[in-house]
Scaffold this motif. Structure first.
Motif, short mmCIF file in Angstrom:
data_model
loop_
_atom_site.label_atom_id
_atom_site.label_comp_id
_atom_site.label_asym_id
_atom_site.label_seq_id
_atom_site.Cartn_x
_atom_site.Cartn_y
_atom_site.Cartn_z
N GLY B 49 74.26 30.38 -22.96
CA GLY B 49 74.93 29.50 -22.07
C GLY B 49 74.72 28.09 -22.45
N ASP B 51 74.31 24.61 -24.71
CA ASP B 51 74.84 23.81 -25.91
C ASP B 51 73.68 23.74 -27.09
OD1 ASP B 51 76.28 22.44 -27.59
OD2 ASP B 51 76.87 20.98 -26.39
N PRO B 67 82.45 25.24 -27.99
CA PRO B 67 82.57 26.20 -26.49
C PRO B 67 83.93 27.16 -27.13
CG PRO B 67 82.95 23.72 -26.32
CD PRO B 67 82.67 23.81 -27.86
N ASP B 69 86.24 30.42 -25.12
CA ASP B 69 86.47 30.84 -23.78
C ASP B 69 86.16 32.63 -23.73
OD1 ASP B 69 87.44 31.19 -21.32
OD2 ASP B 69 89.30 31.56 -21.81
N VAL B 73 79.97 31.79 -24.04
CA VAL B 73 80.22 30.41 -23.73
C VAL B 73 80.29 29.50 -24.83
CG1 VAL B 73 79.53 28.18 -22.35
CG2 VAL B 73 79.31 30.78 -21.37
#
Lengths: 458, 484
Positions: B49, B51, B67, B69, B73
């Motif tokens: 989740g 970055d 990112p 969908d 994530v």
């Protein structure tokens, strides 16, 4: 000739109020942090929960000002902070769960608990009154313990038959039994302490008890083994037997009782471990939580450990960890939930709060002058210690995992209410311990310059 | 009753002390071990989740998180796929991580203690925690040149900056596409994974630093020559015995030169010429004269036996523990049980190029964090120690230049640049094609590069001289590194 000015100890009620404000601020701040992290806004329930908890605590504070103004000033703020912190963590776990009704229930139970403590202080002007009900307490305690075994009334939840249920409500009567049995132990032993402590054959440096005096400890032992067997609840069994042995030791000052108690306990434990599958399994999980063969049974313990490790020193921050992965994260494993999100620092704070709570209880036991009060305060304080030790020790693998709840923190009404009653009783005893003696005038004819007093009038 | 009450208080204190201790044990001392347990999905949830930081080469991300969908994530992307895969490794939800994705995981995930102050300020400013990026020392031109020059053949290329230890290129072939393992399509990933595991060429192994080690063949003669020069009893003109065949003591077998002829008139050859024409018998007898301890000590000074992290762990290269005389003769020419990584071979060229001082090879230029990718940490170049004296390094350089100018390594010549090098042809089993080796270094202006090349399947047995196969690869890599 010197004049003697009677010294009135400070009531410390203002100190208590200041500490209480801090406790409520910390809990309310934590509640706000959960909302800010979740969606960037202050949560709507902030006023209700902060105000509710603060309001209830202030009510109890006012009862103390009125009915027990010399009571210990630290107990109430510590209990309030623990209760508030528990509410925050339970609310935070509600957010990660489909069943999101735990925090409102916990707030309701907090209100009942705090009001119960207030009622204790209001009704019970002197704890020595309880001494009259020694044997009533024994009967009540046994009935409470046996209630879950009644067919129709008792409920088995997660393998332990320690619940009773009426309709949708369920309650653990064992939590209340803890209090009445502490009353019974104190009342019984304050009478029989001489017989139990002074006579008996001597072996080396130990004075052994007489055979006929072994009765009570054997009964207590049988009762706790009975709980273990019939209700499959190691925690409660350990709690009662430990409580009894501790009070017995304080009453008699004899180490032989502790050795005897430990021997009986070890024998019982060994017996249970070799006879009952579920005890054996608990021990196996404790020793080898990561073994592949234990993977299913040790899931909760292992996930709790992972959660605590994930928290590390400072924690992930409220609402930033995944404590919801652990089954029963808001009750049995609330300790690991706090560890994950508030870190080692947060758990140290929690342990210190419990440490302070217990220390104030034991200090009360030392300060109060009647034997019954001493034994009752010591028993109540030690029961909190045992409960914390059994729960935290189970979660952190000091001892096998058993089913007890963290006082004040864990979700669950019976535990919360009974622990508030414990605090109410300790407040009452501490009030008597610190209350100054009625003024005694030294007549000029005595020529005595010091205040002396042989008999204390309540 | 106050005395037992005080004792009871002591018992309470002990019980609480046990809880403080057990909690500290789990959350502080055991935390890393628990976090890294394979079954701990919590780290993965937390990481997925988040970055994750990028691996950057010259301003371009070769591995980055974008990112997407879906429930995860973020998806890991590898811009240049197989070319950088042996360095980046993979980041797979199901199969974990490898190479830099593993070695720098705590930085990339943002959980490293090295990022403590950054995390603290994020905590205070309410920033969402995210990973830091790692800027690599690789030079994309050199990396690409090495990949192109290998042209799909099994083998590996390593290029170092001798002055800093910076790894300029690290190529291993065959390689794989890490995107296929980072995919969120579980079934496709597991199919790809099983195919990679089943591949006999082992594409998941970074041949440059690990896996099965190679016999170094004649490139090891550099170490033997260094040991001789360091002993003070030899110069480049010292004459050695270089017969066509050397009788090995304690056996009936002999050790011969590749051409089957003597290395010089009267079976005598100078040290420089012995290296230039890669004379086996001269170096084998030299090795027996110097002794196993002298060779091993010299090899260790060049980095043998050391546990290195670059920051991926490098398999230590080995020199046999207690060889008898014929084994020692074989070892002195890089056969028998001498085993090396291509990185190790590049390291001895680099040490000679750097005047005898061996720098620690390193892939991380700096760690960057935040929106502006500001530098959080820049590891300083580290010396591993002095491998040979400056004068020995100068003599070895002369000798290696002779190899390229008029010896076995002429195919590595570059116009206008003096290249120093050494060929190698390593036997690793009767009838199997030998490994072709070349290691070299060159300087042009302010640029310097040291290279090691190994090509595994050198075609037929007799055409596999390192000079023919590997030297041209080294040449292209050096040209890319020296620029224009």
């Amino acid at each position: 000739m010197a004049t003697v000015t009677p010294v009135y100890p400070a009531t410390r009620r203002n100190t208590e109020l200041a500490l209480l404000v801090m406790a409520v601020l910390v809990a309310t701040g934590a509640w706000a942090v959960v909302g800010l992290t979740e969606d960037g806004t202050l949560p709507p329930g902030l006023a209700l929960y902060g105000g509710g908890l603060g309001g209830l605590a202030v009510v109890l504070h006012l009862v103390l000002r009125w009915k027990a103004q010399y009571a210990d000033p630290v107990l109430l703020p510590v209990a309030t902070l623990l209760n508030g912190l528990g509410l925050v963590v339970i609310h935070r776990l509600d957010l990660s769960s489909s069943r999101a009704d735990q925090a409102p229930r916990q707030l309701l139970w907090s209100a009942i608990g705090i009001l119960a403590a207030g009622a204790v202080l209001w009704v019970l002007r002197d704890h020595r009154v309880l001494r009259r009900y020694t044997f009533t307490a024994m009967v009540a305690g046994l009935v409470l313990l046996l209630l879950p075994l009644l067919p129709g009334l008792g409920r088995t939840i997660n393998g332990a038959r320690i619940w009773i249920g009426v309709g949708p409500l369920s309650f653990q009567p064992g939590e209340l039994a803890k209090i009445v049995l502490a009353v019974f132990f104190a009342g019984y032993l304050v009478v029989h302490r001489d017989a139990l402590s002074l006579t008996g054959p001597k072996l080396l440096f130990l004075r052994l008890p007489r055979a006929r005096d072994l009765g009570p400890i054997l009964v207590a032992w049988l009762a706790s083994v009975g709980i273990l067997v019939l209700q499959r609840d190691l925690g409660t069994s350990l709690l009662f037997f430990g409580l009894f042995v501790a009070v017995l030791y304080v009453a008699t000052e004899r180490v032989s009782w502790i050795l005897l108690g430990l021997a009986l306990f070890l024998a019982g434990a060994a017996l249970a471990a070799s006879t009952f599958g579920h005890v054996q399994q608990r021990i196996d999980i404790w020793l080898h939580p990561f073994a592949a063969s234990n993977a299913d049974d040790s899931y909760q313990l292992v996930q709790g450990l992972y959660g605590m490790a994930n928290g590390g020193l400072l924690g992930t921050g409220l609402d930033r960890g995944r404590p919801d992965i652990v089954p029963f994260a808001n009750s049995d494993f609330i300790y690991s939930s706090i560890g994950e999100e508030l870190g080692l620092v947060g758990l140290f704070a929690v342990l210190l709060l419990y440490g302070v709570l217990v220390e104030r209880g034991l200090r009360t036991a030392i300060a109060v002058r009647d034997g019954f009060g001493k034994l009752l305060a010591a028993g109540l304080a030690f029961s909190v210690t045992l409960q914390v030790f059994v729960v935290v020790g189970g979660v952190t693998r000091v001892i096998p995992l058993t089913g007890l709840t963290m006082p004040f923190l864990a979700a669950g009404g019976s535990s919360l209410v009974s622990n508030w009653i414990v605090v109410g009783l300790l407040l009452r005893i501490s009030d008597l311990a610190r209350r100054p003696a009625p003024e005694v005038r030294n007549g000029p004819e005595s020529g005595d310059t010091g205040v002396t007093q042989a008999v204390r009038v309540p | 009753m106050n005395r037992p009450l005080r004792r009871l208080s002591a018992v309470v204190a002990v019980l609480f002390a046990a809880l403080f201790a057990s909690t500290t044990w789990i959350q502080y001392f055991q935390a890393d071990a628990l976090n890294n347990r394979p079954g701990n999905s919590r780290q993965l949830y937390a990481e997925l989740g988040r970055d994750r930081g990028s691996l950057i080469v010259a301003g371009q991300a070769v591995a980055s998180s974008v990112p997407v969908d879906d429930p995860y994530v973020f998806q890991r992307q590898y811009a240049a796929g197989p070319v950088y895969a042996p360095v980046t490794g993979y980041y797979s939800i199901r199969y974990g991580t490898s190479m830099l994705e593993r070695a720098e995981n705590d930085v990339l995930a943002g959980t490293s203690d090295r990022l403590f102050y950054r995390q603290l300020s994020d905590l205070l400013t309410g920033e969402k925690p995210r990973g830091a990026s790692v800027d690599l020392t690789l030079d994309p031109a050199v990396q690409q040149a090495a990949w192109d020059a290998l042209d799909g053949r099994k083998g590996s290329v390593v290029a170092l900056d001798p002055r800093t230890g910076d790894v300029l290129a690290m190529v291993s072939s065959p390689s794989y596409d890490p995107n296929a393992l980072a995919s969120h399509d579980g079934e496709a990933v597991s199919k790809q994974w099983n195919a990679l595991l089943a591949d006999p060429d082992d594409p998941l192994t970074n041949r440059a630093i690990g896996g099965d080690l190679y016999p170094p063949g004649s490139t090891f003669k550099l170490v033997t020559a260094a040991a001789a020069l360091e002993s003070g009893k030899y110069e480049e003109s010292t004459l050695l015995d270089g017969p066509a065949e050397l009788d090995l003591p304690q056996t009936t077998s002999t050790l011969g030169n590749d051409e089957g002829t003597a290395c010089g008139p009267n079976d005598q050859v100078s040290l420089i010429d012995a290296l230039r024409i890669s004379c086996n018998t001269a170096f084998a007898s030299l090795g027996m004269t110097l002794g196993a301890d002298a060779l091993r000590t010299q090899a260790e000074k060049f980095g043998f036996g050391q546990d290195l992290s670059v920051p991926m762990r490098v398999t230590p290269s080995t020199f046999p523990a207690d060889p008898n005389a014929p084994q020692l003769a074989q070892s002195a020419i890089g056969q028998f049980d001498v085993r090396v990584t291509p990185l190790q071979v590049a390291m001895y060229s680099a040490a000679i190029a750097n005047g005898g001082v061996l720098m620690k090879p390193n892939l991380v230029r700096d760690v960057r964090a935040g929106d502006d990718l500001s530098v959080v940490e820049t590891p300083a170049p580290q010396e591993l120690g002095r491998a040979v004296s400056a004068s020995t390094a100068a003599t070895l350089t002369d000798m290696m230049k002779a190899v390229v100018a008029r010896g076995t390594g002429t195919r590595a010549q570059i116009d206008g640049v003096e290249v120093a090098g050494k060929t190698g042809t390593a036997q690793h089993g009767a009838g199997l094609p030998p490994y072709a080796w070349f290691t070299s270094f060159a300087t042009k202006g302010d640029r310097q590069v040291a290279v090691a090349v190994v090509i595994e399947d050198g075609g037929t047995v007799d055409s596999a001289y390192g000079g023919r196969l590997a030297a041209p690869v080294a040449k292209q890599v050096m040209e890319a590194a020296l620029g224009g």
